[in-house]
Design a protein around this motif. Structure first.
Motif: not given
Length: 255
Positions: A35-40
């Motif tokens: 699962v990748p993070g996209t925004t802070r």
């Protein structure tokens, strides 16, 4: 066992039935999820998901959400990476050339994240739309030691091999299931056994037959079958190859 090498299970599209989505995926043979993070703002949710035994995570600043990024986000990312050694990669980051008005800012943010990943010897999860040649040139200039994933690859055989020669692998998702993807099909046939991973990009990129629907990891089997058909191999062999490559790339010990 299959690994979905790229799925946004933290997104609000899954808030009402997230556990059911995991259950359907397990029933379909998917045992682990990147699962990748996209925004802070979304990193905390990704970190929470990463507490699950069947989820591994990356964190980054996605070019699609440029309006959500603020000054200081790159420094905040550096701090979070230092505080959370369980993070397996940096990303999702990259270049989306569909948005010409923000391209200069995208490159500035992308370059900062590449330098951050290089300094920590982390693989990079890269979103690359209409920018394969420019991104591969930049990666060659920087010489990224841990390589990474070119997510949702849809380019030519030559473009794929430029990334492979730099130590990257390409992500194969729903796009490969469409008959119009002839160039991508040629690239898939040209790849070495350790040159690709399977991914869904859930809730986006649904495979053929599910257009307009929310995508989810349980549908990775359709992608696996199509890649197997294109390469003249069995789905079982393709699943094993993808799982081994994802495990190597992200340092996963799933034994």
């Amino acid at each position: 066992m299959l690994i979905d090498a790229h799925c946004h299970l933290d997104f609000p599209e899954f808030d009402e039935d997230r556990e059911a989505v995991f259950e359907r995926a397990r029933a379909a043979g998917v045992g682990h999820f990147m699962v990748p993070g996209t925004t802070r703002e979304r990193w905390s949710g990704v970190l929470t998901l990463g507490e699950r035994d069947d989820v591994s995570i990356s964190l980054g600043l996605h070019p699609y959400f440029m309006q959500d990024h603020q000054e200081g986000d790159t420094e905040a990312l550096a701090r979070v990476l230092d505080e959370h050694p369980e993070v397996r990669a940096l990303g999702e980051c990259g270049i989306d050339a569909r948005f010409e008005e923000s391209l200069d800012a995208q490159w500035e943010l992308f370059n900062a994240q590449l330098r951050l990943a290089k300094s920590r010897q982390l693989p990079v999860v890269i979103h690359c739309v209409h920018a394969n040649d420019k991104v591969s040139k930049r990666l060659r200039q920087l010489d990224m030691p841990a390589g990474g994933l070119i997510h949702a690859f849809a380019g030519s055989p030559d473009q794929a091999w430029k990334f492979l020669d730099l130590g990257f692998v390409v992500g194969l998702g729903g796009a490969v299931t469409y008959e119009r993807a002839q160039r991508l099909w040629r690239a898939v046939r040209s790849l070495p056994r350790d040159g690709f991973v399977l991914e869904t990009d859930s809730p986006d990129m649904p495979p053929c037959g599910h257009q307009g629907q929310r995508n989810e990891p349980a549908r990775i089997g359709r992608i696996c079958e199509m890649v197997a058909t294109l390469r003249g191999e069995t789905p079982e062999a393709i699943a094993a190859q993808s799982t081994a490559t994802a495990s190597r790339l992200f340092g996963l010990d799933l034994g």
